[in-house]
Design a protein around this motif. Structure first.
Motif, PDB file in Angstrom:
ATOM      1  N   ARG A 296       5.981  -4.087   6.196  1.00 18.86           N
ATOM      2  CA  ARG A 296       5.127  -2.953   6.544  1.00 18.86           C
ATOM      3  C   ARG A 296       5.525  -2.369   7.903  1.00 18.86           C
ATOM      4  NH1 ARG A 296       0.283  -1.914   3.912  1.00 18.86           N
ATOM      5  NH2 ARG A 296      -0.504  -1.031   5.860  1.00 18.86           N
TER       6      ARG A 296
ATOM      7  N   ASP B 124      10.733  -3.030  -1.771  1.00 20.34           N
ATOM      8  CA  ASP B 124       9.370  -2.972  -2.294  1.00 20.34           C
ATOM      9  C   ASP B 124       9.184  -3.968  -3.437  1.00 20.34           C
ATOM     10  OD1 ASP B 124       6.713  -1.897  -2.882  1.00 20.34           O
ATOM     11  OD2 ASP B 124       7.675  -0.944  -4.608  1.00 20.34           O
TER      12      ASP B 124
ATOM     13  N   GLY C 114       0.819  -1.208   0.000  1.00 26.01           N
ATOM     14  CA  GLY C 114       0.000   0.000   0.000  1.00 26.01           C
ATOM     15  C   GLY C 114       0.853   1.258   0.000  1.00 26.01           C
ATOM     16  N   ARG C 115       0.458   2.241   0.800  1.00 27.02           N
ATOM     17  CA  ARG C 115       1.203   3.499   0.871  1.00 27.02           C
ATOM     18  C   ARG C 115       2.521   3.369   1.613  1.00 27.02           C
ATOM     19  NH1 ARG C 115      -3.646   7.822   2.382  1.00 27.02           N
ATOM     20  NH2 ARG C 115      -4.901   7.491   0.466  1.00 27.02           N
TER      21      ARG C 115
ATOM     22  N   ARG D 265       6.821   1.385   8.704  1.00 32.14           N
ATOM     23  CA  ARG D 265       6.241   2.284   9.709  1.00 32.14           C
ATOM     24  C   ARG D 265       7.315   2.809  10.654  1.00 32.14           C
ATOM     25  NH1 ARG D 265       1.766  -1.427   9.826  1.00 32.14           N
ATOM     26  NH2 ARG D 265       2.624  -2.429  11.702  1.00 32.14           N
TER      27      ARG D 265
ATOM     28  N   ARG E 128       4.919   1.566   0.860  1.00 30.67           N
ATOM     29  CA  ARG E 128       6.050   1.353  -0.049  1.00 30.67           C
ATOM     30  C   ARG E 128       6.896   2.609  -0.221  1.00 30.67           C
ATOM     31  NH1 ARG E 128       1.939   0.210  -3.691  1.00 30.67           N
ATOM     32  NH2 ARG E 128       2.883  -1.838  -3.935  1.00 30.67           N
ATOM     33  N   GLU E 129       6.340   3.763   0.125  1.00 25.60           N
ATOM     34  CA  GLU E 129       7.102   5.001   0.021  1.00 25.60           C
ATOM     35  C   GLU E 129       8.224   5.069   1.060  1.00 25.60           C
ATOM     36  OE1 GLU E 129       4.334   8.163   0.378  1.00 25.60           O
ATOM     37  OE2 GLU E 129       3.110   7.548  -1.358  1.00 25.60           O
ATOM     38  N   TRP E 130       8.126   4.236   2.108  1.00 31.06           N
ATOM     39  CA  TRP E 130       9.076   4.311   3.208  1.00 31.06           C
ATOM     40  C   TRP E 130      10.062   3.159   3.220  1.00 31.06           C
ATOM     41  CZ3 TRP E 130       9.194   8.834   5.532  1.00 31.06           C
ATOM     42  CH2 TRP E 130       8.054   9.636   5.449  1.00 31.06           C
TER      43      TRP E 130
END
Length: 475
Positions: A452, A411, A400-401, A456, A403-405
């Motif tokens: 994930r 990823d 989800g979102r 985070r 993957r930007e981190w």
């Protein structure tokens, strides 16, 4: 109990290669999936159940994780940061209770399909405790424990590169043995991989479909080979699209070739379903006006294939007749065949057993269906199916979102593993008979969940750094 010498030799070979690849347990576990009919032992006290070699690697991984000095702190971190693990643990407990209780509670109240000890085939019988309640539940619990152990290892340190090497080794072994099987059978040499197929399965390796030799590779039948091929193809294609890897590109081409020539209904239906997200992705790229070179290549190859087929048909109308018969026998007329009627009957009776048990299920391993979702519903009941759906939802959601981190390589690996697992789920939804989603599902669940959490943590660390910088500038 009978130990398989060939199974031990294969395990030793995988351990050596995995050790050389600097990731013995994780790489060995993933690579062992390539040997889909190689057992390490035959358990006569469990009705002749023959655990495949992946179970040894999974057990080694769990034991190695358990003896860690900080295991309780590591488990606390896993259960404290990965909420799906609580659902997985609850589902494991429910599966154990249901496998023991439900066949006894509802004994004789519904019909199930079990393996006959005398006839060697699946027969209809009244619900009663069977050896599969123990063996199938054991495999499922081992898969769940493997997922938790992998979460511990992946959260403790960045081992995503080991996961990547493990999947490439698996895909390479699968493609290589598939080619050996294809060449051997078409050359008249028969099943060259027969010596490594030591599992107590019914081997359907010399079958012919519409004049085409069925490709089974290191598996016992074409359907199982096709399921693994779809998973490997999904991994390689996704990784190629994300990283432009030439190795993944070539493996994807070979796996597509083997999947098409496997002559399995599972392969063709699964391949058609997998083409839908690929086509949707290309459509989105066209609408955005940002078509990538890889998408142009895929479209060009498809166009060349269509033109070649049309050219052959115009030159010699009868040249494609064998392929037409193959499509008719594996897809169009499959439902009207004896096998199709039998499998449809299994599914209908499995749904009836769900109703006969008031939605509680007949217990893990009590029966056989012909579709994974129906097997889950009939064996685990409504409550167990909801928990399984939650875990499946975790995979569908993927990174989800978050993957930007993470870095692009992480990823790419996490998304490729997730797509491989979803492709495997599609395959067993077409022809799977057990409620167990397979070890690949649990590996992917651990990889996605742990990645994930690491994402985070990176996001939180970035937030703290930004706050301190803002505070320093204010001072």
């Amino acid at each position: 109990m009978q130990v398989s010498l060939m199974g031990l030799l294969v395990c030793a070979a995988i351990l050596v290669v995995a050790r050389y690849s600097r990731g013995m347990l994780i790489i060995g576990l993933i690579a062992s999936q390539a040997f889909g009919a190689t057992a390490i032992v035959t358990l006569t006290f469990l009705g002749g159940s023959s655990p495949l070699i992946y179970t040894m690697f999974a057990a080694l991984l769990v034991m190695a994780t358990t003896v860690r000095r900080r295991i309780w702190l590591d488990l606390g971190s896993v259960f404290g940061s990965i909420r799906p693990v609580w659902v997985l643990t609850s589902l494991m407990a429910y599966a154990i209770i249901g496998a023991w209780l439900f066949p006894r509670l509802f004994a004789g109240q519904t019909a199930v399909f079990v393996q006959s000890k005398t006839r060697g085939a699946v027969v209809e019988a009244s619900l009663a405790p069977v050896s599969a309640n123990t063996s199938q539940t054991g495999y499922f619990i081992l898969g769940g424990l493997t997922a938790i152990a992998l979460c511990v290892l992946l959260l403790h340190s960045n081992r995503i590169d080991q996961v990547r090497r493990g999947f490439f080794l698996w895909c390479g072994l699968h493609a290589g043995m598939g080619l050996v099987d294809f060449i051997g059978k078409n050359a008249g040499a028969g099943d060259l991989l027969g010596p490594i197929k030591t599992a107590n399965y019914a081997l359907i390796t010399e079958a012919v479909e519409a004049g085409f030799v069925r490709i089974t590779g290191p598996f016992s039948e074409a359907s199982s080979f096709a399921s693994a091929s779809l998973a490997c193809l999904a991994f390689c294609y996704t990784y190629w699209r994300k990283t432009k890897s030439r190795l993944a590109q070539w493996l994807a081409g070979i796996l597509l070739f083997l999947t098409i020539l496997s002559t399995s209904s599972t392969a063709y239906v699964g391949l058609a379903l997998l083409c839908l997200p690929v086509a949707f992705s290309m459509l989105v790229s066209v609408l955005r006006g940002r078509v990538e070179r890889e998408e142009i290549l895929v479209t060009a190859l498809m166009a060349i294939g269509v033109v070649a087929i049309m050219g052959v048909s115009l030159y010699d109308a009868g040249a494609l007749e064998p392929f037409v018969r193959l499509i008719n026998s594996t897809i169009i007329n499959k439902a009207d065949s004896g096998s199709g009627h039998e499998r449809t009957y299994w599914n209908i009776k499995s749904l009836q057993s769900f109703l006969d048990t008031s939605g509680l299920g007949v217990g893990f391993g009590s029966s056989r269906a012909s579709s994974w979702p129906i097997a889950v519903l009939s064996q685990l009941g409504l409550f167990g199916s909801l928990m399984m759906a939650i875990l499946l939802g975790v995979l569908v959601a993927g990174m989800g979102r978050m993957r930007e981190w993470v870095d692009p390589e992480t990823d790419a690996v996490a998304t490729s593993v997730r797509n491989a697992s979803l492709a495997g789920i599609i395959a067993i939804s077409v022809s799977g008979g057990s409620a167990d989603p397979g070890i690949l599902f649990f590996i992917a669940l651990a990889v996605v969940s742990a990645t994930r959490v690491r994402a985070r943590r990176s996001m939180a660390a970035f937030g703290r750094t930004a706050w301190h910088q803002t505070a320093a500038e204010a001072i």
